[in-house]
Design an enzyme around this catalytic site. Sequence first.
Site, PDB file in Angstrom:
ATOM      1  N   ASP A 142       0.752  -1.084  -0.046  1.00  0.00           N
ATOM      2  CA  ASP A 142      -0.181  -0.091  -0.132  1.00  0.00           C
ATOM      3  C   ASP A 142       0.272   1.109   0.297  1.00  0.00           C
ATOM      4  O   ASP A 142       0.186   2.513  -0.079  1.00  0.00           O
ATOM      5  CB  ASP A 142      -0.733   0.001   1.177  1.00  0.00           C
ATOM      6  N   ARG A 207      21.060   2.740  -3.538  1.00  0.00           N
ATOM      7  CA  ARG A 207      21.293   1.155  -2.613  1.00  0.00           C
ATOM      8  C   ARG A 207      22.167   0.314  -4.068  1.00  0.00           C
ATOM      9  O   ARG A 207      21.728   0.036  -4.874  1.00  0.00           O
ATOM     10  CB  ARG A 207      20.596   0.318  -2.563  1.00  0.00           C
ATOM     11  N   ASP A 277      19.631  -4.460  -1.673  1.00  0.00           N
ATOM     12  CA  ASP A 277      18.294  -2.920  -1.758  1.00  0.00           C
ATOM     13  C   ASP A 277      18.109  -2.641  -0.738  1.00  0.00           C
ATOM     14  O   ASP A 277      18.331  -1.125  -0.829  1.00  0.00           O
ATOM     15  CB  ASP A 277      16.624  -3.234  -2.299  1.00  0.00           C
ATOM     16  N   ASN A 278      19.476  -2.746   1.174  1.00  0.00           N
ATOM     17  CA  ASN A 278      18.989  -2.460   2.054  1.00  0.00           C
ATOM     18  C   ASN A 278      20.440  -1.434   2.650  1.00  0.00           C
ATOM     19  O   ASN A 278      20.880  -1.263   3.285  1.00  0.00           O
ATOM     20  CB  ASN A 278      18.688  -3.003   3.006  1.00  0.00           C
ATOM     21  N   ASP A 287      17.832   2.261   6.020  1.00  0.00           N
ATOM     22  CA  ASP A 287      16.447   1.155   5.705  1.00  0.00           C
ATOM     23  C   ASP A 287      16.314   0.518   7.099  1.00  0.00           C
ATOM     24  O   ASP A 287      16.393  -0.697   7.090  1.00  0.00           O
ATOM     25  CB  ASP A 287      16.326   0.117   5.147  1.00  0.00           C
TER      26      ASP A 287
END
Length: 533
Positions: A142, A207, A277-278, A287
Amino acid sequence: MSKKTSLSLLTFDNRFVEGLPADNETDNHRRQVLSACYSFVNPTVVAAPKLVAFSSEVAELLNLSDEDCQSENFTQVFAGNQLLADMRPHAQCYGGHQFGNWAGQLGDGRAINLGEVVNQQGNHYVLQLKGSGATPYSRTADGLAVLRSSVREFLCSEAMFHLGVPTTRALSLVTTGEQVVRDMFYDGRAKPEPGAIVCRVAPSFLRFGSYEIHSARGDIDTLRQLVDFTITTEFPHLGTPSVDVYLEWFAEVCERTADMIVHWMRVGFVHGVMNTDNMSILGLTIDYGPYGWLEDYDPNWTPNTTDASGRRYRFGNQAQIAQWNLFQLANAIYPLIEDAAPLRKILNDYAELYDQKWQTMRAKKLGLNDYNAATDHSLNKELHEVLQLVETDMTTFYRNLADIDCEDIQLSDKELLAPLMDAYYAPEALSTEDKTRTCNWLRLYQQRVAEDGTSNVIRRQKMNEINPKYVLRNYMAQLAIDKAELGDFSLVNELLALLRQPYAEQADMAHFAVKRPDWARDRAGCSMLSCSS
Ligand code: AMP
Ligand code: MG
């Protein structure tokens, strides 16, 4: 009428969107985004934003005053309800390896970069809202964030900064006045929680996965543009991009990553989701999800319930995982270099470099002048064992180790051990044998300090600058969350103030410098966290 603030004076130069290819589509629907580094997308307007907290230090980086941050205008802007002139809101495209597997396109699914500020000193800061609605990268989710995880990110990133750990920062935390439904433990018990938005700040949010995505798609042109852009904007000291410069750049990313992990290990921080990705290209902690602070010194501990079976991201594995992630980055940039040998060498050097840096850091944690391989390897190794004899609080142990008297070698075992007793979760569990072994180590330590000739006073001072008294213990964040969910933001702000000076004694706050209380041992949020946020 709202008061005039310096917000309108912020200068945006938006280097990222000016310098890199955009997604042609501007409609906000979920999709694969090809041949582009980002998509333009506006934050979603929220019903009733309310300021929970802001960081004065980060505001100052932007040349904003506390008064500016307390204005209605500020709350509206950092809730995503209002855009300032020259902001160019966009979400970045990236991919990533999650838990060891290539996951394809991920991207800013709930982060929107509002724009890139150049402050009066000429420094660049990207302002990024986290939790301000769906983007083309939201996949099945969301785009929102709940208060619980936002308090954790806000407090921890600022705490890390003040601890001296490289990190992204947090400017503000607002609640949205809307509810967000989350199934905290993925067990079918979904419930509504207050929605919130953090404004994160960093020179860049790129990243490892930002490079991997183009490489995985064979889009070498976009990959090269992004790497060249990164070097010119963030690593200008390396010079004009070329194959040699790409290698120097990779070596610097490796070194910065090693430094970051050394600091995590120093303060007992477990990231919890070290997916590629972190991993920040700048070597910043990024993150803050199901992270945790090591309380009992257990190298196998992970706060992340999603990782409980494999424990891939456990405390003691972080340096190796960083290397694995760097290997993925090396693979990603290989097409620009087309020679594996120098990349392999840099990766091997990382392992050595990390070891060196970590040994030096461990020596510093003990108040030693330097790491002496001849004596300190065994000293460190035995300490690692001693810390695991019984449940021992890492933060308290190191802090109190500074109080051990190293000038008196006549102390009885009991006297020697006394300053450390507060670090034991169950002192009665310490057997006679454990006590003897610990004291034997302490006597070796006394001898080693004597070799350096450091006085108690000087050693204590040096150690207390590197071994914090206060960290954001998992239960502390949870107490602040419990109150915040009832609309009381006092503890969020109190902890923010406390964690500004993690090395100072702050005697009136000493109740936060004790080992985790018993009630928090098995409570959700205090010892176990999921990725749900
Ligand atoms: P994380 O492991 O939390 O860093 O997230 C992995 C990916 O999932 C990133 O691409 C995030 O943007 C995305 N993501 C996480 N939570 C949400 C959310 N509530 N809505 C949309 N995307 C999300
Ligand atoms: Mg992430």
